[in-house]
Motif scaffolding. Structure first.
Motif, PDB file in Angstrom:
ATOM      1  N   MET A 196       0.841  -1.203   0.000  1.00 13.03           N
ATOM      2  CA  MET A 196       0.000   0.000   0.000  1.00 13.03           C
ATOM      3  C   MET A 196       0.878   1.256   0.000  1.00 13.03           C
ATOM      4  O   MET A 196       0.594   2.238  -0.690  1.00 13.03           O
ATOM      5  N   LYS A 197       1.976   1.207   0.752  1.00  7.96           N
ATOM      6  CA  LYS A 197       2.898   2.341   0.793  1.00  7.96           C
ATOM      7  C   LYS A 197       3.566   2.538  -0.565  1.00  7.96           C
ATOM      8  O   LYS A 197       3.728   3.670  -1.048  1.00  7.96           O
ATOM      9  N   ASP A 198       3.953   1.415  -1.200  1.00 10.27           N
ATOM     10  CA  ASP A 198       4.547   1.482  -2.540  1.00 10.27           C
ATOM     11  C   ASP A 198       3.591   2.148  -3.530  1.00 10.27           C
ATOM     12  O   ASP A 198       4.000   2.975  -4.353  1.00 10.27           O
ATOM     13  N   LEU A 199       2.332   1.753  -3.461  1.00  8.83           N
ATOM     14  CA  LEU A 199       1.345   2.278  -4.403  1.00  8.83           C
ATOM     15  C   LEU A 199       1.091   3.764  -4.183  1.00  8.83           C
ATOM     16  O   LEU A 199       0.838   4.508  -5.142  1.00  8.83           O
ATOM     17  N   GLN A 200       1.138   4.205  -2.942  1.00  9.57           N
ATOM     18  CA  GLN A 200       1.000   5.628  -2.673  1.00  9.57           C
ATOM     19  C   GLN A 200       2.123   6.412  -3.341  1.00  9.57           C
ATOM     20  O   GLN A 200       1.911   7.476  -3.924  1.00  9.57           O
ATOM     21  N   ALA A 201       3.335   5.850  -3.271  1.00 13.91           N
ATOM     22  CA  ALA A 201       4.486   6.496  -3.908  1.00 13.91           C
ATOM     23  C   ALA A 201       4.349   6.485  -5.429  1.00 13.91           C
ATOM     24  O   ALA A 201       4.651   7.476  -6.114  1.00 13.91           O
ATOM     25  N   VAL A 202       3.883   5.343  -5.971  1.00 15.09           N
ATOM     26  CA  VAL A 202       3.688   5.228  -7.421  1.00 15.09           C
ATOM     27  C   VAL A 202       2.647   6.232  -7.903  1.00 15.09           C
ATOM     28  O   VAL A 202       2.812   6.896  -8.938  1.00 15.09           O
ATOM     29  N   ALA A 203       1.553   6.350  -7.159  1.00 10.83           N
ATOM     30  CA  ALA A 203       0.470   7.263  -7.533  1.00 10.83           C
ATOM     31  C   ALA A 203       0.989   8.696  -7.635  1.00 10.83           C
ATOM     32  O   ALA A 203       0.646   9.443  -8.569  1.00 10.83           O
ATOM     33  N   LYS A 204       1.831   9.068  -6.684  1.00  3.37           N
ATOM     34  CA  LYS A 204       2.371  10.428  -6.675  1.00  3.37           C
ATOM     35  C   LYS A 204       3.375  10.629  -7.806  1.00  3.37           C
ATOM     36  O   LYS A 204       3.339  11.637  -8.536  1.00  3.37           O
ATOM     37  N   LYS A 205       4.253   9.659  -7.973  1.00  4.47           N
ATOM     38  CA  LYS A 205       5.315   9.766  -8.984  1.00  4.47           C
ATOM     39  C   LYS A 205       4.768   9.756 -10.414  1.00  4.47           C
ATOM     40  O   LYS A 205       5.226  10.509 -11.277  1.00  4.47           O
ATOM     41  N   ASP A 206       3.760   8.886 -10.672  1.00  7.33           N
ATOM     42  CA  ASP A 206       3.268   8.688 -12.037  1.00  7.33           C
ATOM     43  C   ASP A 206       1.977   9.435 -12.342  1.00  7.33           C
ATOM     44  O   ASP A 206       1.296   9.139 -13.330  1.00  7.33           O
ATOM     45  N   ASN A 207       1.625  10.379 -11.481  1.00 10.75           N
ATOM     46  CA  ASN A 207       0.453  11.211 -11.750  1.00 10.75           C
ATOM     47  C   ASN A 207      -0.823  10.387 -11.892  1.00 10.75           C
ATOM     48  O   ASN A 207      -1.650  10.627 -12.776  1.00 10.75           O
ATOM     49  N   VAL A 208      -0.982   9.389 -11.031  1.00  4.99           N
ATOM     50  CA  VAL A 208      -2.178   8.542 -11.057  1.00  4.99           C
ATOM     51  C   VAL A 208      -3.346   9.286 -10.414  1.00  4.99           C
ATOM     52  O   VAL A 208      -3.186   9.928  -9.366  1.00  4.99           O
ATOM     53  N   THR A 209      -4.512   9.221 -11.020  1.00 10.76           N
ATOM     54  CA  THR A 209      -5.689   9.926 -10.498  1.00 10.76           C
ATOM     55  C   THR A 209      -6.753   8.995  -9.940  1.00 10.76           C
ATOM     56  O   THR A 209      -7.598   9.417  -9.158  1.00 10.76           O
ATOM     57  N   THR A 210      -6.703   7.701 -10.363  1.00  7.25           N
ATOM     58  CA  THR A 210      -7.832   6.806 -10.115  1.00  7.25           C
ATOM     59  C   THR A 210      -7.375   5.416  -9.690  1.00  7.25           C
ATOM     60  O   THR A 210      -6.380   4.905 -10.218  1.00  7.25           O
ATOM     61  N   VAL A 211      -8.124   4.827  -8.767  1.00  4.01           N
ATOM     62  CA  VAL A 211      -7.915   3.430  -8.391  1.00  4.01           C
ATOM     63  C   VAL A 211      -9.109   2.645  -8.924  1.00  4.01           C
ATOM     64  O   VAL A 211     -10.257   2.956  -8.617  1.00  4.01           O
ATOM     65  N   PHE A 212      -8.841   1.624  -9.732  1.00  5.35           N
ATOM     66  CA  PHE A 212      -9.919   0.854 -10.349  1.00  5.35           C
ATOM     67  C   PHE A 212     -10.292  -0.375  -9.518  1.00  5.35           C
ATOM     68  O   PHE A 212      -9.441  -1.040  -8.943  1.00  5.35           O
ATOM     69  N   PHE A 213     -11.592  -0.665  -9.492  1.00  5.88           N
ATOM     70  CA  PHE A 213     -12.084  -1.919  -8.931  1.00  5.88           C
ATOM     71  C   PHE A 213     -12.984  -2.561  -9.969  1.00  5.88           C
ATOM     72  O   PHE A 213     -13.185  -2.002 -11.055  1.00  5.88           O
ATOM     73  N   GLU A 214     -13.524  -3.751  -9.676  1.00  4.49           N
ATOM     74  CA  GLU A 214     -14.337  -4.461 -10.656  1.00  4.49           C
ATOM     75  C   GLU A 214     -15.709  -4.805 -10.100  1.00  4.49           C
ATOM     76  O   GLU A 214     -15.980  -4.612  -8.913  1.00  4.49           O
ATOM     77  N   THR A 215     -16.567  -5.327 -10.963  1.00  4.50           N
ATOM     78  CA  THR A 215     -17.953  -5.553 -10.582  1.00  4.50           C
ATOM     79  C   THR A 215     -18.187  -6.862  -9.833  1.00  4.50           C
ATOM     80  O   THR A 215     -19.116  -6.964  -9.051  1.00  4.50           O
ATOM     81  N   LEU A 216     -17.348  -7.886 -10.057  1.00  5.14           N
ATOM     82  CA  LEU A 216     -17.588  -9.196  -9.447  1.00  5.14           C
ATOM     83  C   LEU A 216     -16.780  -9.431  -8.173  1.00  5.14           C
ATOM     84  O   LEU A 216     -16.823 -10.510  -7.610  1.00  5.14           O
ATOM     85  N   ALA A 217     -16.028  -8.438  -7.735  1.00  3.24           N
ATOM     86  CA  ALA A 217     -15.206  -8.606  -6.542  1.00  3.24           C
ATOM     87  C   ALA A 217     -15.343  -7.391  -5.634  1.00  3.24           C
ATOM     88  O   ALA A 217     -15.826  -6.338  -6.044  1.00  3.24           O
ATOM     89  N   SER A 218     -14.905  -7.524  -4.401  1.00  2.53           N
ATOM     90  CA  SER A 218     -15.023  -6.455  -3.415  1.00  2.53           C
ATOM     91  C   SER A 218     -14.203  -5.228  -3.822  1.00  2.53           C
ATOM     92  O   SER A 218     -13.103  -5.346  -4.356  1.00  2.53           O
ATOM     93  N   ASP A 219     -14.753  -4.048  -3.541  1.00  3.71           N
ATOM     94  CA  ASP A 219     -14.044  -2.804  -3.836  1.00  3.71           C
ATOM     95  C   ASP A 219     -13.355  -2.236  -2.590  1.00  3.71           C
ATOM     96  O   ASP A 219     -12.875  -1.110  -2.587  1.00  3.71           O
ATOM     97  N   LYS A 220     -13.285  -3.039  -1.538  1.00  2.00           N
ATOM     98  CA  LYS A 220     -12.766  -2.569  -0.251  1.00  2.00           C
ATOM     99  C   LYS A 220     -11.339  -2.021  -0.351  1.00  2.00           C
ATOM    100  O   LYS A 220     -11.045  -0.911   0.102  1.00  2.00           O
ATOM    101  N   THR A 221     -10.421  -2.807  -0.928  1.00  2.00           N
ATOM    102  CA  THR A 221      -9.027  -2.371  -0.968  1.00  2.00           C
ATOM    103  C   THR A 221      -8.857  -1.149  -1.868  1.00  2.00           C
ATOM    104  O   THR A 221      -8.052  -0.256  -1.568  1.00  2.00           O
ATOM    105  N   ALA A 222      -9.596  -1.104  -2.970  1.00  2.00           N
ATOM    106  CA  ALA A 222      -9.496   0.043  -3.875  1.00  2.00           C
ATOM    107  C   ALA A 222      -9.933   1.317  -3.169  1.00  2.00           C
ATOM    108  O   ALA A 222      -9.286   2.364  -3.277  1.00  2.00           O
TER     109      ALA A 222
END
Length: 328
Positions: A255-281
């Motif tokens: 989760m910490k890695d992804l926070q760094a990636v989001a900041k570094k790569d200008n990520v705006t959105t976390v995707f989830f899907e329809t058949l699985a839980s969206d909790k982690t996203a």
């Protein structure tokens, strides 16, 4: 039973050998009936992407049933003795080996003559490395990651090939050939329908290529690392929260890695899907101040899907990716 383990940011794949099958998004067909009705070729498909091909190519000449009912997470499928018996009555079986262990076992015991394994119809690949999917140029150069395959295909190969329109078209050709062999009286129709479907998939590929050519970011974050083939095809980087198993809990370090990636790569959105839980996203989005949206791996169609069939959902995926990546 969840076979969905690969590499935390894997990429994806799958596909086939000798037979055919299908179930449309709205067909709601009962799980796994076999044998043709009213003179039609009876096709049993393992899950939606295989069923869709069979229906699009077979049309009025086939009766397609799916072993995976709409809304059921395909990796978790358990097959009943009744379904196993019905499977043996099919004229053609279309499945994707190593995606659903219960299906693999039932198919092996079915005794059906015309069996199409989609995994033999296109080249399956290993996606992901050290938590990253690096797009077309780097995807083949890296093979070692800190999270490895846990039974998701031979040698850790990614089965989610249907999310790449080009590879899906290769599978379509194999399914068409299998139907021609199983029902030579209608071979010309199967050939015509296959060519039409391949043409539509080529057009979809062009839409993705053009629509994702110029974007502010090339990185997307998703709970289910099912989009490796798509990422590789269109030069994107897939970052998976929990790898190919959307139900597993990511580590604090991830989760910490992804926070760094989001900041570094200008990520705006976390995707989830329809058949699985969206909790982690949603947790990651809250922690990082990002938006959430749907990226559908198209393993099944339900009322919650952003489209009624493969093409509609894929175009919704494209639109959501364009918005998240800042397409120009």
């Amino acid at each position: 039973m969840n076979v969905r383990r690969l590499i935390p940011t894997a990429a994806l794949a799958g596909a086939v050998a000798l037979g055919a099958t299908a179930l449309t998004a709205c067909s709601g067909a009962a799980a796994g009936t076999g044998g043709g009705k009213d003179g039609k070729v009876g096709v049993t498909a393992s899950f939606y992407p295989m069923a869709f091909l069979a229906e699009q190519i077979g049309k009025d000449h086939v009766k397609v049933d799916s072993l995976t009912k709409p809304g059921v997470e395909p990796h978790d499928l358990e097959i009943t003795p009744r379904q196993t018996g019905q499977l043996g009555e099919s004229d053609v079986v279309v499945y994707l080996k190593n995606l659903q262990p219960a299906v693999d076992k039932a198919v092996a015991q079915s005794g059906v003559k015309n069996i199409v394994d989609a995994a033999t119809l296109t080249e399956l690949e290993v996606h992901g490395s050290a938590g990253h999917d690096h797009g077309a140029e780097e995807a083949h150069a890296e093979g070692e990651g800190h999270d490895h395959d846990h039974g998701h295909g031979e040698g850790g190969k990614d089965p989610h090939v249907w999310l790449d329109p080009v590879k899906y078209a290769e599978i379509a050709k194999g399914v068409g050939a299998a139907l021609e062999k199983a029902d030579p009286d209608h071979a010309a129709d199967y050939k015509k329908n296959t060519d039409e479907l391949v043409g539509k998939l080529a057009a979809l590929d062009t839409e993705f290529k053009d629509g994702l050519q110029n974007t502010a970011s090339r990185t997307f974050i998703t709970t289910h690392s099912a989009f490796g083939y798509l990422a590789e095809r269109y030069g994107l980087d897939q970052e998976g929260i929990s790898g190919v198993d959307p139900e597993s809990e990511p580590s604090p370090a991830r989760m910490k890695d992804l926070q760094a990636v989001a900041k570094k790569d200008n990520v705006t959105t976390v995707f989830f899907e329809t058949l699985a839980s969206d909790k982690t996203a949603r947790t990651l989005a809250t922690d990082t101040g990002l938006k959430t949206d749907v990226l559908d791996p198209l393993e099944g169609i339900t009322d919650a899907s952003q489209g009624a069939d493969y093409f509609e959902v894929m175009r919704s995926n494209l639109k959501n990716l364009q918005k998240a990546l800042g397409a120009k």
